[in-house]
Design a protein around this motif. Structure first.
Motif, PDB file in Angstrom:
ATOM      1  N   PHE A 108       0.728  -1.375   0.085  1.00 57.76           N
ATOM      2  CA  PHE A 108       0.092   0.014   0.111  1.00 57.76           C
ATOM      3  C   PHE A 108       0.957   1.235   0.105  1.00 57.76           C
ATOM      4  N   ARG A 109       1.063   1.709  -0.910  1.00 59.16           N
ATOM      5  CA  ARG A 109       1.806   3.057  -1.029  1.00 59.16           C
ATOM      6  C   ARG A 109       3.279   2.969  -0.783  1.00 59.16           C
ATOM      7  N   GLY A 110       4.073   1.557  -1.006  1.00 57.20           N
ATOM      8  CA  GLY A 110       5.095   1.626  -0.473  1.00 57.20           C
ATOM      9  C   GLY A 110       5.312   0.982   0.925  1.00 57.20           C
ATOM     10  N   SER A 111       4.198   0.675   1.642  1.00 57.70           N
ATOM     11  CA  SER A 111       4.149   0.073   2.898  1.00 57.70           C
ATOM     12  C   SER A 111       3.530  -1.179   2.745  1.00 57.70           C
ATOM     13  N   VAL A 112       3.945  -2.156   3.864  1.00 57.43           N
ATOM     14  CA  VAL A 112       3.563  -3.711   3.651  1.00 57.43           C
ATOM     15  C   VAL A 112       2.548  -3.561   4.701  1.00 57.43           C
ATOM     16  N   VAL A 113       1.114  -4.048   4.216  1.00 57.76           N
ATOM     17  CA  VAL A 113       0.145  -4.136   5.106  1.00 57.76           C
ATOM     18  C   VAL A 113      -0.164  -5.530   5.256  1.00 57.76           C
ATOM     19  N   PRO A 114      -0.555  -5.937   6.171  1.00 58.28           N
ATOM     20  CA  PRO A 114      -0.890  -7.546   6.560  1.00 58.28           C
ATOM     21  C   PRO A 114      -2.785  -7.461   5.932  1.00 58.28           C
ATOM     22  N   LEU A 115      -2.870  -8.528   5.456  1.00 58.40           N
ATOM     23  CA  LEU A 115      -4.288  -8.867   5.176  1.00 58.40           C
ATOM     24  C   LEU A 115      -5.113  -9.962   5.905  1.00 58.40           C
ATOM     25  N   ILE A 116      -6.166  -9.514   6.504  1.00 62.00           N
ATOM     26  CA  ILE A 116      -6.987 -10.540   7.321  1.00 62.00           C
ATOM     27  C   ILE A 116      -8.147 -10.885   6.473  1.00 62.00           C
ATOM     28  N   SER A 117      -8.550 -12.187   6.671  1.00 64.30           N
ATOM     29  CA  SER A 117      -9.881 -12.542   6.130  1.00 64.30           C
ATOM     30  C   SER A 117     -10.893 -12.342   7.147  1.00 64.30           C
ATOM     31  N   LEU A 118     -11.825 -11.605   6.968  1.00 63.43           N
ATOM     32  CA  LEU A 118     -13.111 -11.662   7.994  1.00 63.43           C
ATOM     33  C   LEU A 118     -13.733 -12.830   7.956  1.00 63.43           C
ATOM     34  N   LYS A 119     -13.689 -13.675   6.801  1.00 59.74           N
ATOM     35  CA  LYS A 119     -14.434 -14.943   6.873  1.00 59.74           C
ATOM     36  C   LYS A 119     -13.665 -15.949   7.758  1.00 59.74           C
ATOM     37  N   GLU A 120     -12.486 -15.798   7.857  1.00 54.29           N
ATOM     38  CA  GLU A 120     -11.549 -16.780   8.479  1.00 54.29           C
ATOM     39  C   GLU A 120     -11.682 -16.460   9.975  1.00 54.29           C
ATOM     40  N   VAL A 121     -11.774 -15.119  10.135  1.00 52.71           N
ATOM     41  CA  VAL A 121     -11.529 -14.770  11.870  1.00 52.71           C
ATOM     42  C   VAL A 121     -12.674 -15.099  12.454  1.00 52.71           C
ATOM     43  N   PHE A 122     -13.792 -15.129  11.761  1.00 51.78           N
ATOM     44  CA  PHE A 122     -15.338 -14.976  12.480  1.00 51.78           C
ATOM     45  C   PHE A 122     -15.739 -16.617  11.948  1.00 51.78           C
ATOM     46  N   GLN A 123     -15.003 -17.306  11.288  1.00 49.69           N
ATOM     47  CA  GLN A 123     -15.395 -18.556  10.908  1.00 49.69           C
ATOM     48  C   GLN A 123     -16.838 -18.861  10.234  1.00 49.69           C
ATOM     49  N   ILE A 124     -17.070 -17.936   9.183  1.00 48.54           N
ATOM     50  CA  ILE A 124     -18.234 -17.767   8.583  1.00 48.54           C
ATOM     51  C   ILE A 124     -18.620 -18.919   7.846  1.00 48.54           C
ATOM     52  N   PRO A 125     -19.723 -19.879   7.808  1.00 45.35           N
ATOM     53  CA  PRO A 125     -19.675 -21.015   6.967  1.00 45.35           C
ATOM     54  C   PRO A 125     -20.324 -20.719   5.541  1.00 45.35           C
ATOM     55  N   GLY A 126     -20.232 -21.415   4.605  1.00 39.89           N
ATOM     56  CA  GLY A 126     -20.698 -21.120   3.273  1.00 39.89           C
ATOM     57  C   GLY A 126     -19.729 -20.955   2.121  1.00 39.89           C
ATOM     58  N   ASP A 127     -19.999 -21.171   0.993  1.00 41.53           N
ATOM     59  CA  ASP A 127     -19.075 -21.374   0.107  1.00 41.53           C
ATOM     60  C   ASP A 127     -19.548 -20.565  -1.130  1.00 41.53           C
ATOM     61  N   ARG A 128     -19.605 -19.174  -0.912  1.00 43.27           N
ATOM     62  CA  ARG A 128     -20.426 -18.177  -1.826  1.00 43.27           C
ATOM     63  C   ARG A 128     -19.386 -18.087  -2.981  1.00 43.27           C
ATOM     64  N   LYS A 129     -19.901 -18.103  -4.228  1.00 44.88           N
ATOM     65  CA  LYS A 129     -19.308 -17.921  -5.403  1.00 44.88           C
ATOM     66  C   LYS A 129     -19.185 -16.434  -5.649  1.00 44.88           C
ATOM     67  N   VAL A 130     -18.097 -15.967  -5.732  1.00 48.04           N
ATOM     68  CA  VAL A 130     -17.614 -14.410  -5.870  1.00 48.04           C
ATOM     69  C   VAL A 130     -16.755 -14.493  -7.027  1.00 48.04           C
TER      70      VAL A 130
END
Length: 659
Positions: free
Chosen positions: A570-592
């Motif tokens: 992000f504009r020269g800075s390394v920014v970690p990515l977090i998946s909201l689906k993994e954090v809250f363990q949201i079920p489903g396999d939505r096609k996106v």
């Protein structure tokens, strides 16, 4: 009588009267001759005594009663206002505040105030106040007030050649038989004329219930010199202050108290009360919250009616629903406004604190408060007080120099401390600014290096403001020694964490030798938030806009990996990515759409995090609702809201995800 149902009213009124006493004492210290201020303090203390007695809180009643006696002496010109007197009254106010707070926490409000009551009694009788001795040494007796009858008698006596004389007699400190000596003085005075009034009263004199002296008003044809000489011949009389009696003070006092006569200040006060008392009522904050909850149900039904109106497409129904929408939006704004209170409720506690700290540190400080009328949500008001206390204490201890140091540096010996509040957009800014020494860059950087907070390379490249921010680090302190005020390395990091938990941030500007400014940015309310709604599988989440820097759509190639962790550039800075689906363990396999990954970039302090979601819905102003006691500790969830279509959306806490 069951007083529990009146406890809330008692607490509210007690705190109001104590705050009024506190504010007026500070004014009195600057204007010691202003008896109108004394009257204001007296009225507040008298009202507090009355409601405390009704509720059965005896310690509060006894302390306020003795305060009344002292205040009555001041407004009768029998005591002069001094720093010692102000200190004792402030101490009494602190005791009263502690007792009221204890009652608010469910305790009995009992406290041993006997020592303080004794000190106030000493003040009442004149033994505690140094200025009284000085007055006697200047041969000026204590001014006494006569009632209407006594003034009339004095006037008639004057026509017959009698003079009205006031006198203050002081005994030696080692006098052990004061009542006997007082009786001997009485005999001398009665041989020279007629006694009209004595303070203390005669019965108190007989039981020696007075301090080192007493005052009298005497009608006599003898000269003042003859009377003074006769009294001084009584053994163990140390000094006699004598002068002709002045009736101006008595007549003014009588004019203030005589029925049917109203002075301008009282008249103005009466007009003020008449104009405002009927326009204000007390409403419990919980009732306003309940009203907001009920209103949210109306919003849900309103949204449903809007859908039905579109389906039926009837002009009258559409018009009615449109009008209801407009009115309900105005109602919502009004309810939210009801939760707003002036920030002066927090600021009012600081003048006394600054006075006490300045005295303790032997510094001279002028506190200026700007924008105290600025309104902030009650929930924010309740939590911002402690951080401000930390900042002000540090500003006084570390920032503002001693008078000698300031004079040497070419400054005024009186340090300037400014507490300022103002609105800007959807935020309120609170600033604490001083004209002290500023933040010593070298000292802060050296301490940060010693504690391992930064490296030597970082220290060389940091700007002055970046170095200043280091004092907010955990455990950081540049104090040379630990004191009751600062130096333990706790405080400013707590301030930073608290402000960030409120959805705000703190910045520091400093110029060495010229002063510092701490600026706090807070949301206007914690009850209403401007958010970005996002979708993850079938769930809708709300992310506060105040934490969002930017949104982005990343291709698969733009998602990088370091040590097994997804990151982005992000504009020269390394920014970690977090998946909201993994954090809250949201079920489903939505096609996106796999072509792009939706990312919300949030910031906590200097740390950025990218939150991966399925899609963006759009901005929405929502009302924050607590999850309750059973669901209060869910990770990264700060609350919930009900959307217009009736769906529940959880509100994300970006600060928790940034950790």
């Amino acid at each position: 009588m069951d007083t529990n149902e009146y406890m809330g009213i008692f607490l509210d009124e007690s705190r109001e009267h104590l705050q009024a006493v506190n504010d007026n004492i500070l004014k009195l210290e600057k204007e010691p001759e202003n008896l109108q201020i004394v009257n204001e303090i007296f009225r507040s203390a008298h009202t507090l005594k009355g409601i405390a007695a009704t509720m059965g809180f005896d310690d509060i009643t006894s302390l306020t009663h003795q305060m009344e006696n002292v205040l009555d002496k001041i407004r009768s010109n029998m005591l002069s206002v001094s720093t010692d007197l102000i200190d004792i009254i402030f101490l009494a106010v602190e005791h009263l505040e502690e007792m009221v707070d204890a009652i608010g926490q469910g305790n009995d409000g009992k406290k041993d105030v006997s020592d303080l009551v004794t000190q106030l009694k000493q003040i009442e009788h004149g033994d505690y106040i140094p200025e009284m001795a000085a007055v006697s040494e200047q041969n000026i007796p204590i001014q006494m007030n006569l009632d209407e009858y006594q003034i009339a008698v004095a006037a008639q006596a004057k026509e017959q050649g009698y003079e009205t004389i006031q006198m203050t007699v002081t005994f030696a400190e080692d006098c052990v038989m004061k009542a006997v000596r007082a009786y001997m003085v009485y005999e001398v005075l009665e041989s020279k004329g007629e006694l009209m009034k004595t303070i203390p009263a005669a019965d108190e004199m007989e039981t020696a219930d007075f301090e080192q002296g007493f005052s009298v008003v005497l009608l006599s044809t003898e000269s003042e010199e003859v009377i003074q000489s006769a009294v001084m011949r009584v053994s163990e009389v140390k000094h006699v202050a004598i002068a002709s009696y002045s009736s101006e003070a008595s007549e003014k006092s009588m004019a203030d108290d005589t029925p049917g006569k109203v002075n301008r200040s009282d008249e103005a006060e009466g007009q003020h009360e008449t104009g405002t008392t009927s326009k204000t009522i007390r409403v419990n904050l919980e009732r306003i919250d309940d009203l907001m909850n009920l209103f949210e149900e109306i919003v849900i039904d309103r949204s449903r009616l809007e859908v039905i109106a579109k389906e039926i497409n009837h002009p009258d129904l559409t018009e009615t629903v449109g009008h209801m929408t407009s009115v309900s939006e105005d109602m919502q704004e009004l309810i939210l406004t009801m939760r707003m209170v002036p920030v002066e409720q927090v600021f009012n506690r600081f003048p006394r604190m600054v006075r006490g700290l300045a005295k303790e540190l032997d510094k001279k400080i002028d506190l200026e408060i700007i924008g105290a009328e600025t309104e902030l949500d009650r929930t924010v008001i309740d939590q911002i007080g402690d951080p401000l206390v930390h900042l002000i204490r540090n500003g006084i201890d570390h920032g503002i120099e001693s008078p000698a140091t300031r004079i040497y540096a070419g400054k005024s010996e009186v340090g300037k401390l400014i507490l300022r509040a103002y609105h800007s957009g959807n935020h309120i800014f609170i600033e604490i600014e001083d004209d002290g020494a500023g933040i010593n860059r070298n000292k802060v950087a050296a301490k940060a290096l010693e504690n391992g907070i930064i490296t030597a390379e970082q220290s060389a490249h940091f700007t002055d403001d970046e170095v200043a921010q280091l004092i907010l680090s955990s455990g950081f302190s540049t104090a040379d020694h630990v004191s009751d005020i600062s130096g333990r390395g706790v405080g400013l990091d707590v301030v930073k964490n608290k402000i960030e938990s409120l959805g705000g941030k703190i910045t520091i500007e400093s110029q060495q030798g010229y002063g510092s400014k701490f600026s706090i940015q807070l949301p206007l309310t914690l009850s209403i938030l401007l958010t970005l709604l996002v979708k993850v599988e079938q769930e809708t989440y709300a992310i506060p806009l105040s934490s969002i820097i930017e949104t982005a759509l990343l291709t698969e190639a733009q998602i990088l990996y370091t040590h097994g962790q997804k990151v982005m550039d992000f504009r020269g800075s390394v920014v970690p990515l977090i998946s909201l689906k993994e954090v809250f363990q949201i079920p489903g396999d939505r096609k996106v759409d796999q072509q792009y990954q939706s990312v919300v970039i949030v910031k906590k302090g200097e740390k950025m995090t990218g939150i991966m979601v399925d899609s963006f819905i759009g901005q929405r102003e929502i009302v924050l609702k607590a999850l309750g006691n059973y669901l209060g500790d869910i990770f990264a969830i700060s609350g919930a809201t009900i959307l217009g279509e009736g769906q529940v959306a959880l509100i994300i806490d970006p600060n928790a995800l940034s950790k």
